[in-house]
Design a protein around this motif. Structure first.
Motif, PDB file in Angstrom:
ATOM      1  N   ARG A  63       0.844  -1.189   0.000  1.00 62.88           N
ATOM      2  CA  ARG A  63       0.000   0.000   0.000  1.00 62.88           C
ATOM      3  C   ARG A  63       0.882   1.243   0.000  1.00 62.88           C
ATOM      4  O   ARG A  63       1.952   1.252   0.601  1.00 62.88           O
ATOM      5  N   GLY A  64       0.393   2.293  -0.640  1.00 68.11           N
ATOM      6  CA  GLY A  64       1.176   3.505  -0.662  1.00 68.11           C
ATOM      7  C   GLY A  64       0.400   4.690  -1.191  1.00 68.11           C
ATOM      8  O   GLY A  64      -0.801   4.606  -1.474  1.00 68.11           O
ATOM      9  N   THR A  65       1.126   5.790  -1.339  1.00 65.37           N
ATOM     10  CA  THR A  65       0.557   7.061  -1.764  1.00 65.37           C
ATOM     11  C   THR A  65       1.267   7.555  -3.012  1.00 65.37           C
ATOM     12  O   THR A  65       2.506   7.523  -3.081  1.00 65.37           O
ATOM     13  N   VAL A  66       0.502   8.002  -3.992  1.00 68.56           N
ATOM     14  CA  VAL A  66       1.070   8.524  -5.237  1.00 68.56           C
ATOM     15  C   VAL A  66       1.779   9.846  -4.952  1.00 68.56           C
ATOM     16  O   VAL A  66       1.191  10.768  -4.388  1.00 68.56           O
ATOM     17  N   ARG A  67       3.056   9.902  -5.333  1.00 70.54           N
ATOM     18  CA  ARG A  67       3.838  11.139  -5.212  1.00 70.54           C
ATOM     19  C   ARG A  67       3.841  11.906  -6.530  1.00 70.54           C
ATOM     20  O   ARG A  67       3.851  13.119  -6.548  1.00 70.54           O
ATOM     21  N   SER A  68       3.888  11.175  -7.628  1.00 70.04           N
ATOM     22  CA  SER A  68       3.827  11.775  -8.962  1.00 70.04           C
ATOM     23  C   SER A  68       3.553  10.664  -9.963  1.00 70.04           C
ATOM     24  O   SER A  68       3.511   9.483  -9.608  1.00 70.04           O
ATOM     25  N   TRP A  69       3.399  11.046 -11.213  1.00 69.78           N
ATOM     26  CA  TRP A  69       3.168  10.067 -12.274  1.00 69.78           C
ATOM     27  C   TRP A  69       3.500  10.684 -13.612  1.00 69.78           C
ATOM     28  O   TRP A  69       3.662  11.888 -13.748  1.00 69.78           O
ATOM     29  N   THR A  70       3.590   9.819 -14.607  1.00 71.63           N
ATOM     30  CA  THR A  70       3.765  10.259 -15.986  1.00 71.63           C
ATOM     31  C   THR A  70       3.018   9.289 -16.883  1.00 71.63           C
ATOM     32  O   THR A  70       2.833   8.114 -16.523  1.00 71.63           O
ATOM     33  N   VAL A  71       2.601   9.767 -18.015  1.00 70.46           N
ATOM     34  CA  VAL A  71       1.984   8.903 -19.018  1.00 70.46           C
ATOM     35  C   VAL A  71       3.000   8.715 -20.138  1.00 70.46           C
ATOM     36  O   VAL A  71       3.467   9.687 -20.731  1.00 70.46           O
ATOM     37  N   VAL A  72       3.349   7.468 -20.369  1.00 71.89           N
ATOM     38  CA  VAL A  72       4.304   7.119 -21.422  1.00 71.89           C
ATOM     39  C   VAL A  72       3.522   6.971 -22.717  1.00 71.89           C
ATOM     40  O   VAL A  72       2.599   6.165 -22.805  1.00 71.89           O
ATOM     41  N   ARG A  73       3.892   7.768 -23.711  1.00 69.23           N
ATOM     42  CA  ARG A  73       3.175   7.758 -24.990  1.00 69.23           C
ATOM     43  C   ARG A  73       4.013   7.185 -26.127  1.00 69.23           C
ATOM     44  O   ARG A  73       3.484   6.908 -27.198  1.00 69.23           O
ATOM     45  N   GLN A  74       5.307   7.045 -25.903  1.00 70.29           N
ATOM     46  CA  GLN A  74       6.205   6.420 -26.876  1.00 70.29           C
ATOM     47  C   GLN A  74       7.146   5.519 -26.118  1.00 70.29           C
ATOM     48  O   GLN A  74       7.560   5.849 -25.011  1.00 70.29           O
ATOM     49  N   SER A  75       7.490   4.398 -26.704  1.00 73.05           N
ATOM     50  CA  SER A  75       8.435   3.502 -26.056  1.00 73.05           C
ATOM     51  C   SER A  75       9.477   3.049 -27.052  1.00 73.05           C
ATOM     52  O   SER A  75       9.144   2.553 -28.126  1.00 73.05           O
ATOM     53  N   ALA A  76      10.719   3.223 -26.684  1.00 74.19           N
ATOM     54  CA  ALA A  76      11.818   2.740 -27.514  1.00 74.19           C
ATOM     55  C   ALA A  76      12.164   1.300 -27.159  1.00 74.19           C
ATOM     56  O   ALA A  76      12.958   0.667 -27.848  1.00 74.19           O
ATOM     57  N   LEU A  77      11.574   0.785 -26.082  1.00 75.61           N
ATOM     58  CA  LEU A  77      11.861  -0.591 -25.676  1.00 75.61           C
ATOM     59  C   LEU A  77      11.066  -1.583 -26.510  1.00 75.61           C
ATOM     60  O   LEU A  77       9.844  -1.443 -26.651  1.00 75.61           O
ATOM     61  N   PRO A  78      11.732  -2.590 -27.045  1.00 72.97           N
ATOM     62  CA  PRO A  78      10.998  -3.632 -27.769  1.00 72.97           C
ATOM     63  C   PRO A  78       9.993  -4.288 -26.826  1.00 72.97           C
ATOM     64  O   PRO A  78      10.261  -4.483 -25.648  1.00 72.97           O
ATOM     65  N   GLY A  79       8.835  -4.609 -27.333  1.00 69.55           N
ATOM     66  CA  GLY A  79       7.828  -5.280 -26.540  1.00 69.55           C
ATOM     67  C   GLY A  79       6.878  -4.357 -25.806  1.00 69.55           C
ATOM     68  O   GLY A  79       5.853  -4.802 -25.304  1.00 69.55           O
ATOM     69  N   LEU A  80       7.176  -3.066 -25.734  1.00 69.55           N
ATOM     70  CA  LEU A  80       6.270  -2.137 -25.069  1.00 69.55           C
ATOM     71  C   LEU A  80       5.582  -1.196 -26.048  1.00 69.55           C
ATOM     72  O   LEU A  80       4.651  -0.491 -25.681  1.00 69.55           O
ATOM     73  N   ALA A  81       6.025  -1.191 -27.287  1.00 65.34           N
ATOM     74  CA  ALA A  81       5.457  -0.283 -28.283  1.00 65.34           C
ATOM     75  C   ALA A  81       3.956  -0.497 -28.454  1.00 65.34           C
ATOM     76  O   ALA A  81       3.207   0.466 -28.629  1.00 65.34           O
ATOM     77  N   ASP A  82       3.502  -1.740 -28.362  1.00 63.46           N
ATOM     78  CA  ASP A  82       2.072  -2.034 -28.518  1.00 63.46           C
ATOM     79  C   ASP A  82       1.264  -1.689 -27.275  1.00 63.46           C
ATOM     80  O   ASP A  82       0.042  -1.745 -27.303  1.00 63.46           O
ATOM     81  N   GLU A  83       1.927  -1.354 -26.182  1.00 63.64           N
ATOM     82  CA  GLU A  83       1.231  -1.113 -24.920  1.00 63.64           C
ATOM     83  C   GLU A  83       1.075   0.360 -24.561  1.00 63.64           C
ATOM     84  O   GLU A  83       0.489   0.681 -23.545  1.00 63.64           O
ATOM     85  N   VAL A  84       1.639   1.254 -25.376  1.00 63.05           N
ATOM     86  CA  VAL A  84       1.500   2.679 -25.097  1.00 63.05           C
ATOM     87  C   VAL A  84       0.132   3.161 -25.557  1.00 63.05           C
ATOM     88  O   VAL A  84      -0.427   2.600 -26.497  1.00 63.05           O
ATOM     89  N   PRO A  85      -0.434   4.144 -24.887  1.00 56.22           N
ATOM     90  CA  PRO A  85       0.073   4.833 -23.707  1.00 56.22           C
ATOM     91  C   PRO A  85      -0.190   4.021 -22.439  1.00 56.22           C
ATOM     92  O   PRO A  85      -1.129   3.229 -22.365  1.00 56.22           O
TER      93      PRO A  85
END
Length: 142
Positions: A63-85
């Motif tokens: 359990r925890g508290t959100v301190r910050s976040w970001t939305v990833v809209r592009q991924s240079a990592l193979p295997g994550l390109a289909d999962e953005v954003p």
């Protein structure tokens, strides 16, 4: 066909963490000298600076508290390109002040997020026998 998603490659120090994650359990390294959690555990304890931290792994609530976040809209990592954003959240875990962990928010990139929102650990099964800690909004029901 898209590339497979990257998977963690455990070393001797991180193996207990990843073995527990595969069982959908969150464990963290605790220093045997000062009892503080370290994430990730290193050669020295980041709190008391001992060079012999004798880390043990203990289950934590997740359990925890959100301190910050970001939305990833592009991924240079193979295997994550289909999962953005997707959203990544920076969470301070309840177990210790300043104990932070970054993970994917499984509620999706359009979830209404605010600093201070409560989250709980969840797990993404990314390959056979491999799970990665992530987060979902809300508290665990008692």
């Amino acid at each position: 066909m898209s590339a497979p998603r990257p998977v963690p490659v455990p070393d001797v120090r991180s193996a207990p963490y990843w073995e527990a994650a595969a069982r959908h359990t969150l464990v963290l390294a605790r220093c045997g000298r000062c009892s503080a959690f370290a994430l990730p555990p290193g050669v020295t304890c980041p709190h008391c600076h001992t060079t012999d931290p004798d880390f043990s792994y203990e289950q934590v609530s997740g359990r925890g508290t959100v301190r910050s976040w970001t939305v990833v809209r592009q991924s240079a990592l193979p295997g994550l390109a289909d999962e953005v954003p997707f959203a990544l959240v920076d969470v301070e875990l309840d177990e210790q002040a300043g104990l932070r962990m970054i993970g994917r928010l499984l509620d999706g990139p359009n979830s209404p997020l605010r600093v201070g929102d409560r989250v709980r650990v969840a797990f993404e099964d990314v390959a056979a026998g491999v799970s990665v800690p992530a987060f979902t909004l809300g508290e665990v029901a008692s």
